[in-house]
Motif scaffolding. Structure first.
Motif, PDB file in Angstrom:
ATOM      1  N   ARG A   1      -0.755 -11.147   1.936  1.00 35.01           N
ATOM      2  CA  ARG A   1      -1.493  -9.444   1.013  1.00 35.01           C
ATOM      3  C   ARG A   1       0.397  -9.916  -0.290  1.00 35.01           C
ATOM      4  NH1 ARG A   1      -2.825  -3.836   3.256  1.00 35.01           N
ATOM      5  NH2 ARG A   1      -5.195  -4.791   4.137  1.00 35.01           N
ATOM      6  N   GLU A   2       1.414 -10.186   0.538  1.00 37.24           N
ATOM      7  CA  GLU A   2       3.090 -10.109  -0.835  1.00 37.24           C
ATOM      8  C   GLU A   2       1.861 -11.645  -1.456  1.00 37.24           C
ATOM      9  OE1 GLU A   2       7.167 -11.319   0.041  1.00 37.24           O
ATOM     10  OE2 GLU A   2       6.281 -11.478   1.657  1.00 37.24           O
ATOM     11  N   GLN A   3       2.100 -12.593  -0.280  1.00 35.66           N
ATOM     12  CA  GLN A   3       1.211 -14.623  -1.310  1.00 35.66           C
ATOM     13  C   GLN A   3       0.229 -13.885  -2.905  1.00 35.66           C
ATOM     14  OE1 GLN A   3      -0.065 -17.077   0.918  1.00 35.66           O
ATOM     15  NE2 GLN A   3      -0.239 -19.278  -0.760  1.00 35.66           N
ATOM     16  N   GLU A   4      -0.408 -13.039  -2.112  1.00 31.61           N
ATOM     17  CA  GLU A   4      -1.582 -12.583  -3.669  1.00 31.61           C
ATOM     18  C   GLU A   4      -0.917 -11.964  -4.609  1.00 31.61           C
ATOM     19  OE1 GLU A   4      -4.749 -10.975  -0.637  1.00 31.61           O
ATOM     20  OE2 GLU A   4      -5.072 -12.159  -0.015  1.00 31.61           O
ATOM     21  N   MET A   5      -0.268 -11.205  -4.360  1.00 34.41           N
ATOM     22  CA  MET A   5       0.622 -10.588  -4.937  1.00 34.41           C
ATOM     23  C   MET A   5       1.578 -11.016  -5.844  1.00 34.41           C
ATOM     24  SD  MET A   5       2.113  -6.899  -3.408  1.00 34.41           S
ATOM     25  CE  MET A   5       2.208  -7.210  -1.483  1.00 34.41           C
ATOM     26  N   GLU A   6       2.365 -11.932  -5.917  1.00 29.03           N
ATOM     27  CA  GLU A   6       3.183 -12.974  -6.363  1.00 29.03           C
ATOM     28  C   GLU A   6       2.062 -13.839  -7.390  1.00 29.03           C
ATOM     29  OE1 GLU A   6       5.117 -15.226  -3.522  1.00 29.03           O
ATOM     30  OE2 GLU A   6       6.822 -13.884  -2.943  1.00 29.03           O
ATOM     31  N   GLU A   7       0.887 -13.961  -6.603  1.00 25.27           N
ATOM     32  CA  GLU A   7       0.031 -15.505  -7.558  1.00 25.27           C
ATOM     33  C   GLU A   7      -0.277 -14.415  -8.590  1.00 25.27           C
ATOM     34  OE1 GLU A   7      -1.315 -17.881  -4.165  1.00 25.27           O
ATOM     35  OE2 GLU A   7      -2.593 -16.762  -4.759  1.00 25.27           O
ATOM     36  N   ALA A   8      -0.520 -12.936  -8.306  1.00 27.30           N
ATOM     37  CA  ALA A   8      -1.302 -12.122  -9.297  1.00 27.30           C
ATOM     38  C   ALA A   8       0.018 -11.545 -10.657  1.00 27.30           C
ATOM     39  CB  ALA A   8      -1.358 -10.692  -8.554  1.00 27.30           C
ATOM     40  N   VAL A   9       1.516 -11.301 -10.491  1.00 26.84           N
ATOM     41  CA  VAL A   9       1.658 -11.385 -11.402  1.00 26.84           C
ATOM     42  C   VAL A   9       3.169 -13.058 -11.727  1.00 26.84           C
ATOM     43  CG1 VAL A   9       2.834  -9.412 -10.287  1.00 26.84           C
ATOM     44  CG2 VAL A   9       4.362 -10.895  -9.213  1.00 26.84           C
ATOM     45  N   GLY A  10       2.707 -13.866 -11.438  1.00 24.35           N
ATOM     46  CA  GLY A  10       2.598 -14.853 -11.675  1.00 24.35           C
ATOM     47  C   GLY A  10       4.039 -14.881 -11.542  1.00 24.35           C
ATOM     48  N   VAL A  11       4.432 -14.767  -9.750  1.00 24.52           N
ATOM     49  CA  VAL A  11       6.026 -15.440  -9.690  1.00 24.52           C
ATOM     50  C   VAL A  11       5.928 -16.864  -8.790  1.00 24.52           C
ATOM     51  CG1 VAL A  11       7.632 -14.443  -7.970  1.00 24.52           C
ATOM     52  CG2 VAL A  11       6.640 -12.765  -9.153  1.00 24.52           C
TER      53      VAL A  11
ATOM     54  N   ALA B   1      -2.526  -2.948  -5.316  1.00 26.26           N
ATOM     55  CA  ALA B   1      -3.312  -2.305  -5.398  1.00 26.26           C
ATOM     56  C   ALA B   1      -4.750  -2.655  -5.433  1.00 26.26           C
ATOM     57  CB  ALA B   1      -3.190  -0.634  -6.401  1.00 26.26           C
ATOM     58  N   ALA B   2      -4.192  -3.624  -6.963  1.00 29.05           N
ATOM     59  CA  ALA B   2      -5.946  -4.161  -6.792  1.00 29.05           C
ATOM     60  C   ALA B   2      -6.545  -5.499  -5.294  1.00 29.05           C
ATOM     61  CB  ALA B   2      -5.719  -5.633  -8.054  1.00 29.05           C
ATOM     62  N   VAL B   3      -5.046  -6.003  -4.835  1.00 28.26           N
ATOM     63  CA  VAL B   3      -5.514  -6.347  -3.520  1.00 28.26           C
ATOM     64  C   VAL B   3      -5.895  -6.134  -2.087  1.00 28.26           C
ATOM     65  CG1 VAL B   3      -4.525  -8.086  -2.178  1.00 28.26           C
ATOM     66  CG2 VAL B   3      -4.052  -8.449  -4.037  1.00 28.26           C
ATOM     67  N   ALA B   4      -5.417  -4.416  -2.216  1.00 33.19           N
ATOM     68  CA  ALA B   4      -6.387  -3.352  -0.968  1.00 33.19           C
ATOM     69  C   ALA B   4      -7.249  -3.209  -1.251  1.00 33.19           C
ATOM     70  CB  ALA B   4      -4.955  -3.126  -1.153  1.00 33.19           C
ATOM     71  N   ALA B   5      -7.754  -2.740  -2.633  1.00 39.35           N
ATOM     72  CA  ALA B   5      -9.072  -2.907  -3.060  1.00 39.35           C
ATOM     73  C   ALA B   5     -10.440  -3.691  -2.758  1.00 39.35           C
ATOM     74  CB  ALA B   5      -9.062  -2.459  -4.498  1.00 39.35           C
ATOM     75  N   THR B   6      -9.915  -5.012  -2.933  1.00 38.32           N
ATOM     76  CA  THR B   6     -11.266  -6.222  -2.775  1.00 38.32           C
ATOM     77  C   THR B   6     -10.917  -6.587  -1.250  1.00 38.32           C
ATOM     78  OG1 THR B   6      -9.072  -8.167  -3.048  1.00 38.32           O
ATOM     79  CG2 THR B   6     -10.474  -7.367  -4.815  1.00 38.32           C
ATOM     80  N   VAL B   7      -9.074  -6.279  -0.226  1.00 37.35           N
ATOM     81  CA  VAL B   7     -10.021  -6.434   0.567  1.00 37.35           C
ATOM     82  C   VAL B   7     -10.565  -5.091   2.019  1.00 37.35           C
ATOM     83  CG1 VAL B   7      -8.659  -6.492   2.699  1.00 37.35           C
ATOM     84  CG2 VAL B   7      -7.927  -8.054   1.061  1.00 37.35           C
TER      85      VAL B   7
END
Length: 429
Positions: free
Chosen positions: A419-429, A377-383
């Motif tokens: 977007r998947e890469q950004e989410m992984e970086e956000a949750v620390g995967v 949701a955070a990534v979607a809001a910034t794009v």
């Protein structure tokens, strides 16, 4: 003209002091475990072994008639609860009771010493009943295989009684130990070796094997116990000759004993983590060795350790081995069942750990999914939404791409990957 900035040594010193304080707290926290081990070992070993004394130790006076009853009653009264003296009709019955470990010493009154025994019971010197030349001396029957220390205590009790009859005491061992284990305490030290091999393996399986599924860790525990049992059997048989027969049965009890420890420890690691070593040492060293009966039987210990002896796994192994090797298997089934029940406890502990780990994995998966949703949701809001450029050049949109040889499906896949890469970086995967 350039100025040279001097290093701020005060900040460096403050940072160093902060690092030292953190390191000191870390060391002090980890010192808690060995200090607790020190306290626990001291309380257990000194509490169990420091002041051995008989508590209602069962012995017998062998003979018929009033003289035997009077002697038994006299010894019982003088012992003040240290001994539990009863009478047995004849020598063969006394030997049978010794081999069943119902008693730990039997004083056989000589036929010519009966009058002296009666005098000893009355507190006299037994004049007229002394065993003279050619007369049979009183005999003490013991079974050192049951407990060498108990046999020694019994001998100290009845030696003065024989002296009152004016004859030296003849001691007969009806259940001697193996030639290479004269005190019978080799079985206890065999217990120590098997125990250390078992609970030390728990640390390896629980620590280095933490990434493995619990069912695989449990399988490793069972396999390790198989090997530990073989090592213990080799020590008892061909290496030190503590046991000269029945090695197959000894291995079976060693495997049961070791498997119980390993399964319990493997299951407890899920709950105790870094405290697992302290936990298994408390269960299988502090309380186990001290209540096993390998050094002093429960009749020579206080009530706490004597009570543990009736159901603890170390006592099951020691008494089971004695029964199997020296007493023709009498009482063996009960000791084997003790080891089986501890194995069942280990299986239950592993089952509880499996449920706990399953719940933990479910909770972690739900937390990760929630974090991923928040990050998405955070990534979607910034794009920003794509808009066509005024120059008329083709632009990439979320639904497709124009030009540069990209089709709509390829452009969508590329954007989804970003977007998947950004989410992984956000949750620390």
């Amino acid at each position: 003209m350039s100025t040279v900035r001097r290093p701020d040594h005060r900040n460096e010193h403050r940072a160093a002091r902060g690092g030292h304080a953190t390191g000191l707290r870390h060391v002090l926290t980890h010192l808690i475990t060995p200090l607790l081990m020190c306290i626990g070992m001291g309380l257990a070993y000194l509490g169990a072994f420091a002041h051995p004394a008989p508590h209602h130790l069962p012995v017998a006076v062998v003979g018929q008639g009033r003289s035997a009853q009077l002697l038994a009653q006299s010894i019982n009264d003088k012992a003040g609860g240290d001994l539990d003296v009863r009478t047995v009709g004849d020598r063969s019955a006394a030997v049978e009771r010794l081999k069943h470990q119902d008693i730990f010493g039997a004083y056989v009154i000589s036929a010519h010493g009966a009058k002296g025994a009666k005098g000893a019971a009355a507190g006299t010197s037994g004049v007229g009943g002394a065993a003279g030349p050619g007369k049979p001396a009183p005999e003490l029957l013991v079974a050192t295989a049951a407990s060498d220390t108990s046999a020694t205590v019994v001998q100290k009790v009845f030696t003065p009684v024989a002296a009152q009859q004016g004859a030296p005491l003849k001691v007969t061992d009806v259940a001697p130990t193996a030639e290479d284990d004269p005190t019978g305490q080799g079985i206890f030290f065999l217990l120590v070796a098997i125990s250390i091999g078992s609970y030390a393996s728990v640390a390896v399986i629980g620590g280095a094997g933490a990434v493995l599924p619990l069912r695989l860790r449990a399988a490793l525990a069972l396999g390790t116990s198989f090997v530990v049992g073989l090592i213990g059997t080799a020590f008892a048989g061909p290496v030190f000759h503590l046991v000269d027969h029945g090695l197959g049965g000894l291995w079976g009890m060693a495997w049961l004993y070791s498997a119980g420890i390993l399964l319990i420890g493997t299951g407890l690691h899920t709950f105790l983590r870094r405290w697992t070593t302290l936990g298994v040492m408390t269960l299988f060293v502090m309380l186990n060795f001290t209540s096993s009966g390998g050094i002093f039987r429960p009749e020579m210990q206080n009530g706490f350790f004597a009570a543990l002896h009736s159901f603890w796994n170390g006592a099951g192994f020691v008494e089971g081995t004695r029964s199997h090797v020296y007493f023709d298997g009498y009482g063996l089934s009960g000791h084997v069942w003790t080891l089986v029940w501890w194995l069942v406890v280990g299986l239950v502990t592993v089952g509880a750990a499996a449920l706990a780990e399953k719940r933990r994995r479910t909770a972690e998966a739900e937390a990760a999914a929630h974090a991923a949703a928040v990050a998405a949701a955070a990534v979607a809001a910034t794009v920003p939404d794509p808009a066509p450029e005024r120059s008329g050049r083709p632009v990439r949109t979320a639904g497709g791409a124009a030009g540069a040889g990209q089709g709509p499906a390829e452009a969508a896949a590329e954007l989804a990957g970003e977007r998947e890469q950004e989410m992984e970086e956000a949750v620390g995967v």
